[in-house]
Motif scaffolding. Structure first.
Motif, PDB file in Angstrom:
ATOM      1  N   UNK A 102       0.816  -1.209   0.000  1.00  0.00           N
ATOM      2  CA  UNK A 102       0.000   0.000   0.000  1.00  0.00           C
ATOM      3  C   UNK A 102       0.857   1.269   0.000  1.00  0.00           C
ATOM      4  N   UNK A 103       2.161   1.113   0.139  1.00  0.00           N
ATOM      5  CA  UNK A 103       3.022   2.297   0.182  1.00  0.00           C
ATOM      6  C   UNK A 103       3.596   2.625  -1.191  1.00  0.00           C
ATOM      7  N   UNK A 104       3.074   1.998  -2.250  1.00  0.00           N
ATOM      8  CA  UNK A 104       3.642   2.242  -3.578  1.00  0.00           C
ATOM      9  C   UNK A 104       3.549   3.727  -3.958  1.00  0.00           C
ATOM     10  N   UNK A 105       2.425   4.362  -3.633  1.00  0.00           N
ATOM     11  CA  UNK A 105       2.270   5.784  -3.921  1.00  0.00           C
ATOM     12  C   UNK A 105       3.329   6.614  -3.209  1.00  0.00           C
ATOM     13  N   UNK A 106       3.654   6.220  -1.981  1.00  0.00           N
ATOM     14  CA  UNK A 106       4.664   6.952  -1.218  1.00  0.00           C
ATOM     15  C   UNK A 106       6.056   6.702  -1.794  1.00  0.00           C
ATOM     16  N   UNK A 107       6.260   5.544  -2.420  1.00  0.00           N
ATOM     17  CA  UNK A 107       7.531   5.309  -3.109  1.00  0.00           C
ATOM     18  C   UNK A 107       7.693   6.315  -4.249  1.00  0.00           C
ATOM     19  N   UNK A 108       6.593   6.585  -4.958  1.00  0.00           N
ATOM     20  CA  UNK A 108       6.630   7.607  -6.010  1.00  0.00           C
ATOM     21  C   UNK A 108       7.003   8.957  -5.406  1.00  0.00           C
ATOM     22  N   UNK A 109       6.335   9.246  -4.280  1.00  0.00           N
ATOM     23  CA  UNK A 109       6.535  10.532  -3.608  1.00  0.00           C
ATOM     24  C   UNK A 109       7.990  10.691  -3.180  1.00  0.00           C
ATOM     25  N   UNK A 110       8.509   9.678  -2.489  1.00  0.00           N
ATOM     26  CA  UNK A 110       9.885   9.746  -2.010  1.00  0.00           C
ATOM     27  C   UNK A 110      10.841   9.845  -3.193  1.00  0.00           C
ATOM     28  N   UNK A 111      10.580   9.081  -4.237  1.00  0.00           N
ATOM     29  CA  UNK A 111      11.431   9.129  -5.423  1.00  0.00           C
ATOM     30  C   UNK A 111      11.484  10.524  -6.012  1.00  0.00           C
ATOM     31  N   UNK A 112      10.312  11.132  -6.169  1.00  0.00           N
ATOM     32  CA  UNK A 112      10.262  12.466  -6.755  1.00  0.00           C
ATOM     33  C   UNK A 112      11.038  13.465  -5.899  1.00  0.00           C
ATOM     34  N   UNK A 113      10.894  13.365  -4.576  1.00  0.00           N
ATOM     35  CA  UNK A 113      11.589  14.314  -3.694  1.00  0.00           C
ATOM     36  C   UNK A 113      13.092  14.060  -3.655  1.00  0.00           C
ATOM     37  N   UNK A 114      13.498  12.782  -3.736  1.00  0.00           N
ATOM     38  CA  UNK A 114      14.936  12.493  -3.756  1.00  0.00           C
ATOM     39  C   UNK A 114      15.566  13.123  -4.991  1.00  0.00           C
ATOM     40  N   UNK A 115      14.881  12.943  -6.118  1.00  0.00           N
ATOM     41  CA  UNK A 115      15.405  13.512  -7.348  1.00  0.00           C
ATOM     42  C   UNK A 115      15.442  15.035  -7.253  1.00  0.00           C
ATOM     43  N   UNK A 116      14.379  15.608  -6.695  1.00  0.00           N
ATOM     44  CA  UNK A 116      14.319  17.059  -6.516  1.00  0.00           C
ATOM     45  C   UNK A 116      15.500  17.522  -5.667  1.00  0.00           C
TER      46      UNK A 116
ATOM     47  N   UNK B  24       0.472  15.420  -3.669  1.00  0.00           N
ATOM     48  CA  UNK B  24      -0.534  14.766  -4.506  1.00  0.00           C
ATOM     49  C   UNK B  24       0.011  13.550  -5.234  1.00  0.00           C
ATOM     50  N   UNK B  25       1.342  13.472  -5.344  1.00  0.00           N
ATOM     51  CA  UNK B  25       1.931  12.328  -6.034  1.00  0.00           C
ATOM     52  C   UNK B  25       1.516  11.033  -5.349  1.00  0.00           C
ATOM     53  N   UNK B  26       1.405  11.074  -4.023  1.00  0.00           N
ATOM     54  CA  UNK B  26       1.017   9.862  -3.294  1.00  0.00           C
ATOM     55  C   UNK B  26      -0.418   9.468  -3.636  1.00  0.00           C
ATOM     56  N   UNK B  27      -1.286  10.469  -3.814  1.00  0.00           N
ATOM     57  CA  UNK B  27      -2.672  10.167  -4.179  1.00  0.00           C
ATOM     58  C   UNK B  27      -2.724   9.543  -5.567  1.00  0.00           C
ATOM     59  N   UNK B  28      -1.880  10.039  -6.456  1.00  0.00           N
ATOM     60  CA  UNK B  28      -1.772   9.444  -7.791  1.00  0.00           C
ATOM     61  C   UNK B  28      -1.396   7.969  -7.657  1.00  0.00           C
ATOM     62  N   UNK B  29      -0.532   7.688  -6.687  1.00  0.00           N
ATOM     63  CA  UNK B  29      -0.081   6.316  -6.491  1.00  0.00           C
ATOM     64  C   UNK B  29      -1.190   5.360  -6.073  1.00  0.00           C
ATOM     65  N   UNK B  30      -2.228   5.890  -5.438  1.00  0.00           N
ATOM     66  CA  UNK B  30      -3.343   5.035  -5.013  1.00  0.00           C
ATOM     67  C   UNK B  30      -4.056   4.424  -6.220  1.00  0.00           C
ATOM     68  N   UNK B  31      -3.905   5.103  -7.367  1.00  0.00           N
ATOM     69  CA  UNK B  31      -4.563   4.595  -8.574  1.00  0.00           C
ATOM     70  C   UNK B  31      -3.962   3.292  -9.076  1.00  0.00           C
ATOM     71  N   UNK B  32      -2.824   2.866  -8.526  1.00  0.00           N
ATOM     72  CA  UNK B  32      -2.276   1.593  -9.001  1.00  0.00           C
ATOM     73  C   UNK B  32      -3.238   0.453  -8.693  1.00  0.00           C
TER      74      UNK B  32
END
Lengths: 290, 354
Positions: free
Chosen positions: A37-51, A216-224
């Motif tokens: 269930x944390x896949x959306x947060x993986x997106x979030x963390x990834x985006x922030x790490x890159x940022x 909002x990236x995490x919310x996008x992740x819920x769509x998986x």
């Protein structure tokens, strides 16, 4: 017609990013049997790490990408080692809950370090638009589709051809048999989490570039979830079909019917699929015996 | 009947059927009753309001535990069911003009019906698939209450009149929390008692059979679809009661109170308290309701030495929340209830270790 082409491009772009996010989810489920269930947060963390690497530390693009990949791999391996490994053999409810706890923790950590306001980063993908059949389609959407396609192809080839990919498929098929053939199941578990984190990183960076780097990236992740239920929880091709279908459906609903309805339509589809064909299009039907 | 060093020996069926058998258990019950009766006279209004929130959470958590802990049907739709209870009770009492107790009962029945409907996928699915199906039900219910303007008269929220029970009106600020405390204590007590007894009946046993091994349960004659749907109905009935009470207690209903985070919070309560334990649901409700307040107090206290904590309060709270769930699942999957059992065992066996 031109609106239709436009919607198509937007939908496909969203859909291919969703497919990337769902790929990580399917990898973990297939190899380790964990619903993440944390896949959306993986997106979030990834985006922030890159940022962080690209904007805050001001590293060149290639180094920033590498930094992101290394951190994502590390997070994936750590999560597997520290949180999921002690949970082996627990009931599904506990395993689902532990990933929900993880999602809460990751989101809070990102919020603590970066705050809640959206961050802007210099454009990675080319801006501007091209003219296709009378519709002006933004180039960054097309680029997102292209990148997602390349990454998904690369992953598919990896599973088919490389030693580790074949080992992963073996573990997914039958853990005990794989173990007797000398495959380290632990290492494969770690690999699955690392790869999932990397694919989520790419998806997160793409979402961040198209819209903004924020929560909002995490919310996008819920769509998986709609995506993987449609395609089948354990099918890699299923994520592509599922991702594109959900992306298009969402975009067309938003464009032609009602933007508000678009947020819920994936979940309605999800329930319908569960009622009609619970294992999705390509999913493996499980037969249970006592 | 009497507790000896080697355990409890029953000599008649009536003694075995008792909820409490030993003198220590009666003593604890007595102490707890005294504590609960004295509480509203010693707490100030703020802590009394926390106690009231706990009592509402107890009802909701017991309801969820019937479904998740006892029947093994995971549900991420708790927030949605709470919303159904809250909105229906508020609308029935304020707009349609039904007496409040009737409105609350109607809300309970309606939530049970809605819960049963969303439990239908559970007939074919279990485990993770069911979790995802209930996630969808949460999203769909949330969407409906956000977008259905008729519900909130285009305001986005719903004002609820002060509770009026059989002509007795809850008073103003001074006595508000205390009067609510008695109402909620009574209902929470009844909920706990009903749930405790439910699992001594055939129906309750069939729930547990479905959880432990559904195919085997079917083989010995448990009607699985009926057991699953009844579990959804009973559980969401309690949840609907909690929702209705939330509406009347806080006197305003808005969809923000019933998001996915609420579903997760309630799941956290029963995990931390102990899956499949009524007492655990109570402990979990107390722990998870007080946790944010404790963190707030702590970070205010540490504000001088660690300003970071106070500045990032919401984030710190969520991080602790996530960490608590993870740590409990890894270190003590059976929750606070099991810890309490171990403490009791320690004293019972002392000076031996086992």
């Amino acid at each position: 017609m031109s609106t239709f082409i436009n919607q198509l491009a937007y939908g496909l772009a969203d859909g291919s990013i969703l497919a990337l996010a769902a790929l990580g989810f399917v990898l973990i489920y297939k190899a380790t049997g964990v619903i993440n269930f944390a896949q959306g947060e993986f997106l979030l963390v990834g985006a922030y790490m890159f940022y962080t690497a690209f904007v805050v530390m001001d590293l060149p693009l290639v180094v920033a990408v590498l930094f992101g990949v290394v951190v994502a791999t590390l997070i994936g391996v750590l999560v597997e080692r520290l949180i999921l490994r002690p949970m082996v053999g627990e009931n599904p409810i506990s395993i689902i809950m532990v990933t929900i706890g993880l999602s809460s923790l990751l989101k809070a950590l990102v919020q603590a370090f970066y705050g809640t306001s959206p961050k802007s980063q210099p454009n990675l993908l080319p801006r501007g638009s091209v003219d296709i059949l009378g519709a002006s389609v933004p180039i960054n959407r097309l680029a997102a589709i292209l990148i997602a396609a390349v990454v998904l192809t690369a992953f598919t080839v990896f599973f088919r051809k490389s030693r580790h990919g074949i080992a992963m498929r073996a573990v997914a098929d039958d853990q005990q048999a794989a173990m007797t053939m000398g495959i380290s199941v632990r290492r494969i578990f770690a690999l699955a989490w690392a790869l999932a984190a990397v694919s989520a990183l790419i998806a997160g960076v793409l979402v961040g570039d198209i819209s903004a780097v924020d929560n909002n990236i995490a919310a996008f992740g819920l769509l998986v979830f709609p995506v993987v239920i449609l395609g089948g929880l354990d099918s890699v091709p299923g994520t592509i079909i599922g991702g594109l279908t959900i992306g298009l459906l969402k975009q067309f609903t938003a464009g032609y019917l009602d933007p508000g309805l678009a947020t819920v339509i994936p979940y309605i589809v999800l329930v319908l699929i569960l009622l009609v064909r619970p294992y999705g299009i390509f999913g493996e039907t499980r037969i249970e015996r006592v | 009947m009497a507790a000896t060093a080697t355990g409890i020996h029953h000599r008649s069926y009536t003694s075995e059927l008792r909820l409490r058998a030993t003198r220590a258990e009666y003593l604890r019950l007595g102490l707890m009753t005294v504590l609960l009766l004295v509480l509203p006279f010693v707490l100030d209004n703020f802590w009394l309001s926390q106690a009231n929130l706990i009592l509402i959470a107890v009802i909701g958590a017991v309801g969820l535990n019937i479904l998740v802990g006892y029947t093994g049907q995971i549900s991420l739709g708790q927030g949605g069911f709470l919303a159904v209870g809250a909105y229906s009770s508020a609308i029935l009492s304020d707009r349609i003009g039904l007496p409040t107790p009737l409105a609350i009962i109607a809300a309970v029945l309606l939530t049970a019906a809605v819960g049963t409907f969303f439990g239908l996928p559970g007939l074919r699915l279990k485990g993770l698939y069911l979790a995802i199906a209930t996630l969808a039900s949460q999203m769909i219910i949330e969407f409906v209450i956000r977008r259905w303007d008729w519900l909130t008269l285009d305001q986005g929220y719903l004002n609820v009149e002060r509770l009026n029970l059989f002509g007795f009106q809850i008073g103003g600020r001074q006595v508000f929390e205390q009067q609510w405390y008695w109402v909620l204590l009574l209902l929470a007590g009844l909920t706990v008692l009903t749930a405790r007894n439910l699992f001594r009946t055939g129906l309750g046993r069939s729930f547990m059979a479905v959880r432990d091994q559904d195919i085997a349960a079917e083989a010995i004659g448990v009607n699985i679809p009926r057991a699953k749907l009844t579990a959804f109905a009973v559980s969401s009935g309690f949840v609907g009661l909690a929702g209705a009470l939330t509406a009347h207690y806080s006197e305003v209903v808005s969809w923000e109170k019933f998001t996915l985070d609420v579903s997760i919070l309630y799941l956290a309560m029963i995990i931390v308290g102990g899956l499949g334990s009524i007492a655990g649901a109570v402990y979990g409700a107390i722990f998870m309701t007080l946790l944010p307040e404790l963190i707030r107090q702590l970070s205010l206290g540490l504000g001088d030495t660690l300003p970071f904590l106070a500045d990032q309060l919401p984030a710190v709270r969520n991080a602790v929340f996530g960490l608590v769930i993870i740590l409990f699942l890894i270190l003590e999957p059976r929750g606070l209830d099991r810890i309490w059992q171990r403490i009791k065992d320690y004293f019972r066996f002392w000076p031996f270790r086992y």
